[in-house]
Design a protein around this motif. Structure first.
Motif, mmCIF file in Angstrom:
data_model
loop_
_atom_site.group_PDB
_atom_site.id
_atom_site.type_symbol
_atom_site.label_atom_id
_atom_site.label_comp_id
_atom_site.label_asym_id
_atom_site.label_seq_id
_atom_site.Cartn_x
_atom_site.Cartn_y
_atom_site.Cartn_z
ATOM 1 N N ASN A 94 52.246 46.822 64.311
ATOM 2 C CA ASN A 94 51.395 45.916 63.540
ATOM 3 C C ASN A 94 51.281 46.304 62.068
ATOM 4 O OD1 ASN A 94 49.946 43.877 65.542
ATOM 5 N ND2 ASN A 94 50.123 45.854 66.588
ATOM 6 N N ASN A 95 52.155 47.173 61.628
ATOM 7 C CA ASN A 95 52.215 47.556 60.210
ATOM 8 C C ASN A 95 50.865 48.038 59.681
ATOM 9 O OD1 ASN A 95 54.998 46.742 59.945
ATOM 10 N ND2 ASN A 95 54.274 44.611 59.912
ATOM 11 N N ILE A 96 50.183 48.843 60.495
ATOM 12 C CA ILE A 96 48.890 49.394 60.091
ATOM 13 C C ILE A 96 49.103 50.450 59.015
ATOM 14 C CG2 ILE A 96 46.805 50.573 60.876
ATOM 15 C CD1 ILE A 96 47.205 47.772 62.058
ATOM 16 N N GLU A 97 48.353 50.353 57.931
ATOM 17 C CA GLU A 97 48.503 51.305 56.831
ATOM 18 C C GLU A 97 47.437 52.395 56.836
ATOM 19 O OE1 GLU A 97 48.767 49.392 53.073
ATOM 20 O OE2 GLU A 97 50.342 48.003 53.674
ATOM 21 N N ALA A 98 46.335 52.190 57.569
ATOM 22 C CA ALA A 98 45.246 53.166 57.532
ATOM 23 C C ALA A 98 44.461 53.136 58.838
ATOM 24 C CB ALA A 98 44.303 52.865 56.370
ATOM 25 N N ILE A 99 43.894 54.296 59.183
ATOM 26 C CA ILE A 99 42.930 54.373 60.276
ATOM 27 C C ILE A 99 41.658 54.987 59.730
ATOM 28 C CG2 ILE A 99 44.566 54.410 62.181
ATOM 29 C CD1 ILE A 99 44.507 57.383 62.210
ATOM 30 N N PHE A 100 40.550 54.625 60.355
ATOM 31 C CA PHE A 100 39.234 55.005 59.838
ATOM 32 C C PHE A 100 38.478 55.820 60.879
ATOM 33 C CE2 PHE A 100 40.640 51.134 57.836
ATOM 34 C CZ PHE A 100 40.301 51.291 56.497
#
Length: 289
Positions: A226-232
């Motif tokens: 899903n082309n995730i750029e960041a996790i929090f």
């Protein structure tokens, strides 16, 4: 746009501070006896302080930096509550112990701050949506007026100030998040259901058990696909698991505070709901594009 939004947010916080100081300084207290009010968790405590100003002593039942989900009522807590005029709790399943208190202590007023807020998500973190935070603050304001009608104008005035700031806060989040392309919000703590629903985001909770290879694999696959750029993750939680996922996927890591509890350091430096939401906004503008 991100820079302009951040500047607007900073101006908003300055106005909030000035408004709060002004409302408290201009109020005339006709009684030497302040209301004694207990709040179950930090955000409710903060909202109550903002509404009550100098008309009440507000006590937070959960200590700074503690995990409110793990809170257990003690005999000392129960003894303190017998002195209260008002006990404010969040509701929505946040305080599993509240029925014990209500069954034991009958002669104080209770108010569920989330009364009237739909909770289809079964998520008690209503305050992370500025619109639902405003409803909680309104319920708290009404409770103060019910037990102290002589100061109704004062409570209404304080509420109106912060309700306007919550509307501004909502607009700032809405204006930015309505323009992002990837609406997946990947978090370690699934506390942002109401926030995500408000702004049409998809909350995705990552695997929290590094020892579960299947769950870890699914999380990593989702991030890559899903082309995730960041996790929090929460700033007071361990980042070991997050670091492992980031190493595997190349994503960046940002903190996102659910504002369930503030550390002693945060409190002593003057942080509150609005300032922490500013930090959350900055993290989201860095991580969601």
């Amino acid at each position: 746009m991100k820079k302009i939004a951040t500047i607007i947010f900073t101006i908003l916080l300055f106005i909030i501070g000035c408004s709060n100081k002004s409302s408290n300084e201009n109020a005339s207290d006709t009684s030497n006896t302040k209301l004694q009010v207990y709040a179950s968790i930090y955000p409710i405590y903060d909202f109550a302080k903002k509404i009550a100003g100098d008309k009440a002593d507000i006590y937070n039942m959960t200590s700074a930096g503690s995990e409110p989900h793990d809170f257990e009522i003690t005999s000392k807590d129960m003894a303190n509550l017998t002195k209260a005029n008002l006990f404010i709790y969040n509701g929505g399943g946040m305080e599993h112990w509240v029925d014990t208190v209500k069954d034991s202590i009958k002669d104080i007023k209770y108010i569920e701050a989330s009364l009237g807020i739909p909770n289809d998500e079964l998520d008690p973190h209503f305050w992370l949506s500025p619109i639902k935070a405003k409803k909680e603050m309104e319920n708290i304001k009404n409770a103060f007026i019910e037990i102290d009608s002589n100061n109704a104008n004062y409570y209404n005035s304080n509420y109106n100030v912060y309700a306007a700031h919550l509307d501004d806060l909502d607009n700032i989040f809405r204006n930015y998040l309505s323009n992002i392309k990837n609406t997946n919000l990947v978090v370690t703590h699934p506390a942002f259901g109401h926030f995500c629903k408000e702004y049409s985001l998809n909350q995705v909770a990552i695997a929290r058990d590094e020892a579960d290879p299947k769950a870890m694999s699914e999380t990593i696959t989702f991030i890559k696909n899903n082309n995730i750029e960041a996790i929090f993750y929460e700033d007071f939680s361990s980042s070991k698991l997050v670091d492992s996922i980031a190493k595997e996927t190349g994503v960046k890591i940002y903190t996102l505070n659910p504002i369930e509890s503030l550390s002693e350091e945060y409190i002593n430096s003057g942080e509150d709901y609005f300032s922490v939401m500013e930090k959350n906004f900055e993290a989201l503008t860095n991580g969601l594009k």
